[in-house]
Write a protein that holds these residues in place. Structure first.
Motif, mmCIF file in Angstrom:
data_model
loop_
_atom_site.group_PDB
_atom_site.id
_atom_site.type_symbol
_atom_site.label_atom_id
_atom_site.label_comp_id
_atom_site.label_asym_id
_atom_site.label_seq_id
_atom_site.Cartn_x
_atom_site.Cartn_y
_atom_site.Cartn_z
ATOM 1 N N LEU A 38 -19.421 81.231 45.472
ATOM 2 C CA LEU A 38 -18.091 81.814 45.331
ATOM 3 C C LEU A 38 -17.356 81.062 44.224
ATOM 4 C CD1 LEU A 38 -17.266 82.041 49.147
ATOM 5 C CD2 LEU A 38 -17.774 83.965 47.649
ATOM 6 N N PRO A 39 -17.551 81.530 42.965
ATOM 7 C CA PRO A 39 -16.927 80.818 41.848
ATOM 8 C C PRO A 39 -15.410 80.734 42.035
ATOM 9 C CG PRO A 39 -18.364 82.599 41.073
ATOM 10 C CD PRO A 39 -18.310 82.705 42.546
ATOM 11 N N HIS A 40 -14.849 79.626 41.615
ATOM 12 C CA HIS A 40 -13.395 79.389 41.656
ATOM 13 C C HIS A 40 -12.827 79.245 43.070
ATOM 14 C CE1 HIS A 40 -13.418 79.826 37.400
ATOM 15 N NE2 HIS A 40 -14.011 80.996 37.522
ATOM 16 N N ARG A 41 -13.704 78.987 44.008
ATOM 17 C CA ARG A 41 -13.226 78.673 45.349
ATOM 18 C C ARG A 41 -13.760 77.303 45.808
ATOM 19 N NH1 ARG A 41 -9.309 80.536 44.593
ATOM 20 N NH2 ARG A 41 -8.433 82.457 45.394
ATOM 21 N N GLU A 42 -14.168 76.472 44.818
ATOM 22 C CA GLU A 42 -14.762 75.186 45.150
ATOM 23 C C GLU A 42 -13.802 74.334 45.985
ATOM 24 O OE1 GLU A 42 -14.734 76.492 42.106
ATOM 25 O OE2 GLU A 42 -16.854 76.992 41.835
ATOM 26 N N GLU A 43 -12.534 74.338 45.566
ATOM 27 C CA GLU A 43 -11.557 73.492 46.251
ATOM 28 C C GLU A 43 -11.382 73.928 47.711
ATOM 29 O OE1 GLU A 43 -7.856 73.322 44.024
ATOM 30 O OE2 GLU A 43 -6.875 72.753 45.904
ATOM 31 N N GLN A 44 -11.292 75.243 47.918
ATOM 32 C CA GLN A 44 -11.097 75.765 49.275
ATOM 33 C C GLN A 44 -12.343 75.537 50.133
ATOM 34 O OE1 GLN A 44 -10.112 77.254 46.509
ATOM 35 N NE2 GLN A 44 -7.918 77.471 46.826
ATOM 36 N N ILE A 45 -13.517 75.698 49.509
ATOM 37 C CA ILE A 45 -14.756 75.463 50.254
ATOM 38 C C ILE A 45 -14.827 74.001 50.691
ATOM 39 C CG2 ILE A 45 -17.279 75.298 49.983
ATOM 40 C CD1 ILE A 45 -17.109 77.837 48.249
ATOM 41 N N ARG A 46 -14.464 73.132 49.751
ATOM 42 C CA ARG A 46 -14.503 71.707 50.048
ATOM 43 C C ARG A 46 -13.565 71.358 51.211
ATOM 44 N NH1 ARG A 46 -16.395 67.493 47.150
ATOM 45 N NH2 ARG A 46 -16.941 68.858 45.428
ATOM 46 N N LYS A 47 -12.385 71.936 51.162
ATOM 47 C CA LYS A 47 -11.395 71.620 52.199
ATOM 48 C C LYS A 47 -11.840 72.138 53.575
ATOM 49 C CE LYS A 47 -7.198 71.103 54.150
ATOM 50 N NZ LYS A 47 -6.012 70.332 54.056
ATOM 51 N N VAL A 48 -12.267 73.401 53.622
ATOM 52 C CA VAL A 48 -12.709 73.969 54.904
ATOM 53 C C VAL A 48 -13.893 73.161 55.433
ATOM 54 C CG1 VAL A 48 -13.687 76.014 56.041
ATOM 55 C CG2 VAL A 48 -11.866 76.291 54.352
ATOM 56 N N ALA A 49 -14.832 72.854 54.518
ATOM 57 C CA ALA A 49 -16.016 72.114 54.941
ATOM 58 C C ALA A 49 -15.653 70.720 55.443
ATOM 59 C CB ALA A 49 -17.018 72.020 53.787
ATOM 60 N N SER A 50 -14.688 70.083 54.771
ATOM 61 C CA SER A 50 -14.396 68.710 55.190
ATOM 62 C C SER A 50 -13.675 68.683 56.534
ATOM 63 C CB SER A 50 -13.629 67.934 54.112
ATOM 64 O OG SER A 50 -12.397 68.559 53.889
ATOM 65 N N VAL A 51 -12.895 69.719 56.831
ATOM 66 C CA VAL A 51 -12.271 69.791 58.157
ATOM 67 C C VAL A 51 -13.347 70.044 59.217
ATOM 68 C CG1 VAL A 51 -10.711 71.143 59.628
ATOM 69 C CG2 VAL A 51 -10.017 70.552 57.299
ATOM 70 N N LYS A 79 -16.773 82.513 56.136
ATOM 71 C CA LYS A 79 -18.110 82.948 56.560
ATOM 72 C C LYS A 79 -19.197 82.079 55.948
ATOM 73 C CE LYS A 79 -17.843 87.399 58.495
ATOM 74 N NZ LYS A 79 -17.915 88.856 58.386
ATOM 75 N N LEU A 80 -19.028 81.784 54.662
ATOM 76 C CA LEU A 80 -20.045 80.984 53.981
ATOM 77 C C LEU A 80 -20.118 79.569 54.559
ATOM 78 C CD1 LEU A 80 -22.070 81.212 51.646
ATOM 79 C CD2 LEU A 80 -20.331 80.266 50.138
ATOM 80 N N VAL A 81 -18.962 78.938 54.706
ATOM 81 C CA VAL A 81 -18.968 77.551 55.187
ATOM 82 C C VAL A 81 -19.455 77.481 56.638
ATOM 83 C CG1 VAL A 81 -17.560 75.504 55.664
ATOM 84 C CG2 VAL A 81 -17.145 76.831 53.589
ATOM 85 N N THR A 82 -19.011 78.420 57.492
ATOM 86 C CA THR A 82 -19.446 78.346 58.893
ATOM 87 C C THR A 82 -20.944 78.665 59.036
ATOM 88 O OG1 THR A 82 -18.626 80.595 59.288
ATOM 89 C CG2 THR A 82 -17.193 78.799 59.976
ATOM 90 N N LYS A 83 -21.442 79.507 58.129
ATOM 91 C CA LYS A 83 -22.884 79.794 58.163
ATOM 92 C C LYS A 83 -23.687 78.525 57.878
ATOM 93 C CE LYS A 83 -26.005 82.324 55.324
ATOM 94 N NZ LYS A 83 -26.037 83.145 54.122
#
Ligand SMILES: Nc1ncnc2c1ncn2[C@@H]1O[C@H](COP(=O)(O)OP(=O)(O)OP(=O)(O)O)[C@@H](O)[C@H]1O
Ligand SMILES: [Mg+2]
Length: 405
Positions: A38-51, A79-83
């Motif tokens: 998901l290009p340009h969502r690195e920051e959000q992915i990182r945050k969701v994943a770190s929580v 969906k991606l991070v929880t998967k």
């Protein structure tokens, strides 16, 4: 029609579509496809994943509240991070489950709880159990499972606006009553005013962590489209300029990636139907018009009856390209309600509903002064007349009075 004609037509259509070399894999442009990147969502992915990463250590992750306009990747990121998280948990033997509930689809407390129970392995009959009982069952069975349950409540505003924040309150407190299992909640909404619907206690527990998804810019949408187009289209199937054009149009629509992808897909489909091997910016223009018409039909269909009647009045009064006024609209609307033998709403209420139609982009209104006679609203039909009528026609009550049958 003679059957020979029919054969000719079908032969022609089948031939054209099967000859066309546009799509390699059209499915990757469909709304339910979940890409691996998901290009340009690195920051959000990182945050969701770190929580959520706390879960891998056996701790309860903080609740997380995500918001941002439509098509900004909220559902996709979660969906991606929880998967990936579920895969990791399985590898490490962590007892973790993710329950994904879309409360636009499953809006009642009964249905939300049924979904949650289903996720931990229990089937619930579609009706017949009191909601309080269902909740008690959920709590008891969940505790028996000895699980960390991450509950994703997507489009959470649909549930809360219709049924209040009772269930949400219970779910944010449930950990106090569980001995073996733990619950984390991820709430997602595209309604910027959503938290005003919540009791302050629910609001603060739901937003232990918060995350905003900003709209995509045109260059960001281009990257997203290019990434997807590589998988979706045959090489050379897109004329230069097609992707930037889709991106620019969707960026104007408040940076909506869903819109951008829809545009590209529909443009491809139009080219395919014409039997072409290249998608051009002309196809994108046509796709834009078609999507807009479909949207109008959908919005009109889902309006309540009185709004439909008001819209019908506006459509009729402005059909020849003139503008109309609240008073005129009200008069015609009154005729419609009496034809149908239903109650007539007050002028004030009708005025509010006209404002709502404006918010939906179906009409435009402008308040102007009439000198000594005060203010009035000038009303214009903003959307395609034919699409409006098509949407209205689907309601037999409206079709009848409009003489549309
Ligand atoms: N960064 C991205 N890269 C690739 N595809 C994306 C990206 N962001 C969104 N998409 C795609 O755009 C579409 C819309 O995204 P998504 O469903 O996540 O939006 P949303 O923020 O949940 O919108 P809504 O509030 O309307 O539910 C999906 O098909 C998704 O795969
Ligand atoms: Mg979503």
């Amino acid at each position: 029609m003679l059957s020979a004609d029919l054969d000719d037509i079908l032969e022609d259509v089948f031939e054209r579509v099967s000859k066309s070399r546009i799509f390699k894999n059209r499915d990757v442009l469909m709304p339910d496809f979940l890409p691996n990147r998901l290009p340009h969502r690195e920051e959000q992915i990182r945050k969701v994943a770190s929580v959520l990463a706390q879960a891998l250590k056996g701790y309860r992750p903080n609740n997380l509240f995500l918001y941002g306009l439509t098509g900004t990747g909220k559902t996709a990121v979660v969906k991606l991070v929880t998967k990936k998280l579920s895969e990791k948990a399985r590898e490490r033997g962590v007892r973790l489950k993710v329950a994904f509930v879309n409360t636009k689809r499953d809006d009642t407390p009964y249905r939300v709880l049924s979904k949650l129970l289903e996720n931990i392995g229990f089937r619930v009959p579609p009706t017949g159990i009191a909601t309080a009982q269902l909740y008690a069952n959920f709590k008891r069975l969940l505790d028996k499972r000895d699980l960390l349950l991450i509950i994703v409540l997507d489009e959470i505003d649909y549930h809360v606006k219709k049924h209040g924040d009772d269930l949400l309150y219970k779910l944010t407190r449930i950990n106090e009553e569980l001995r073996n299992s733990k619950v984390s909640i991820i709430g997602i909404t595209n309604d910027v005013n959503f938290t005003s619907w919540l009791d302050p206690r629910v609001k603060s527990s739901l937003s232990e962590e918060e995350l905003v998804f900003p709209p995509y810019t045109a260059p960001q949408l281009e990257d997203i489209l290019r990434d997807r187009a590589q998988m979706a289209f045959e090489d050379e199937a897109l004329e230069e300029g097609v992707i930037p054009f889709c991106a620019a149009l969707a960026a104007r629509e408040r940076g909506d990636a869903r819109k951008a992808l829809d545009l590209l897909r529909v443009a491809g489909e139009l080219a395919e139907r014409e039997g072409r091997n290249k998608v051009t910016t002309e196809h994108v223009k046509k796709a834009w018009e078609q999507i807009e018409k479909d949207r109008v039909i959908e919005v009109v269909r889902s309006l309540p009856l009185h709004s439909k009647l008001i819209l019908l009045a506006i459509a009729k009064l402005t059909k020849d390209g003139t503008v109309t006024y609240t008073g005129e609209v009200y008069k015609l609307y009154k005729e419609f309600t009496s034809d149908l033998g239903i109650e007539t709403l007050t002028l004030r209420r009708v005025s509010d509903l006209i404002g709502e139609l404006d918010m939906l982009g179906l009409i435009s209104t402008q308040v102007v002064s009439r000198g000594k006679r005060g203010m009035t609203r000038v009303i214009n039909l903003e959307s395609d007349y034919k699409s409006v009528i098509k949407g209205l026609k689907d309601d037999p009550r409206v079709a009848e009075i409009a003489g549309l049958i």
